[in-house]
Scaffold this active site. Sequence first.
Site, PDB file in Angstrom:
ATOM      1  N   ILE A  14       0.825  -1.207   0.000  1.00 51.37           N
ATOM      2  CA  ILE A  14       0.000   0.000   0.000  1.00 51.37           C
ATOM      3  C   ILE A  14       0.858   1.255   0.000  1.00 51.37           C
ATOM      4  O   ILE A  14       0.579   2.219  -0.696  1.00 51.37           O
ATOM      5  CB  ILE A  14      -0.942   0.020   1.228  1.00 51.37           C
ATOM      6  N   ARG A  64       6.209  14.557  19.583  1.00 52.29           N
ATOM      7  CA  ARG A  64       5.820  13.362  18.844  1.00 52.29           C
ATOM      8  C   ARG A  64       4.498  13.641  18.141  1.00 52.29           C
ATOM      9  O   ARG A  64       3.459  13.770  18.777  1.00 52.29           O
ATOM     10  CB  ARG A  64       5.695  12.156  19.775  1.00 52.29           C
ATOM     11  N   GLU A 140      18.683  16.172  10.490  1.00 51.76           N
ATOM     12  CA  GLU A 140      18.169  17.517  10.192  1.00 51.76           C
ATOM     13  C   GLU A 140      16.698  17.703  10.544  1.00 51.76           C
ATOM     14  O   GLU A 140      16.242  18.831  10.728  1.00 51.76           O
ATOM     15  CB  GLU A 140      18.412  17.887   8.737  1.00 51.76           C
ATOM     16  N   GLU A 142      15.336  16.313  13.335  1.00 51.47           N
ATOM     17  CA  GLU A 142      15.216  15.979  14.752  1.00 51.47           C
ATOM     18  C   GLU A 142      15.497  17.204  15.604  1.00 51.47           C
ATOM     19  O   GLU A 142      16.478  17.904  15.388  1.00 51.47           O
ATOM     20  CB  GLU A 142      16.239  14.895  15.149  1.00 51.47           C
TER      21      GLU A 142
END
Length: 183
Positions: A14, A64, A140, A142
Amino acid sequence: MSLLEEKTLSTEKIFSGKVIDLQVDEVKLPNGKTAKRELIKHPGAVAIIAVTAENKIVMVEQFRKALEKTIIEIPAGKLEKGEKPADCARRELEEETGYDCESMVLLNSFYTSPGFADEIVHVYLAKGLKKKENAAGLDEDEFVNLMELSLDEAQQAIKEKRICDAKTVFAVQYIQLQEVLKS
């Protein structure tokens, strides 16, 4: 075929992404009927329990997106293709925290959500921490805040749900158990 095993009849890919792949499998069930299984394929990850000489747990705070909030976690990261978990653990420890260690000991490995994902996390204990002068930096995309928490502070962060992921709760409980065994 065992009494519980499902035989894959077909697989439809998928999505293929940077972190995960998604597929739908049609399976033959043990009773002979068929069903669909939506599966996430993941290369695996590492997580590092790192405690300083001052008995502080090295952690990172980061946003997050899946949770839409900032949480506190132990350092962790995804395995690169062909990378050994222990090498990944050293790399992630350095990139996320600036620390290196004398040794990296595998404590355990666990599947995060075996009902739909094959992600395995290898949990390491970093021993003999030392700050590196020219440590590798973050990726880059994070952004993290380095934190060092006492066991009491980490337990309080769990109560406040600032620590709420399985690997970090595991780490805090592991450290707590080590403290109990010392006394």
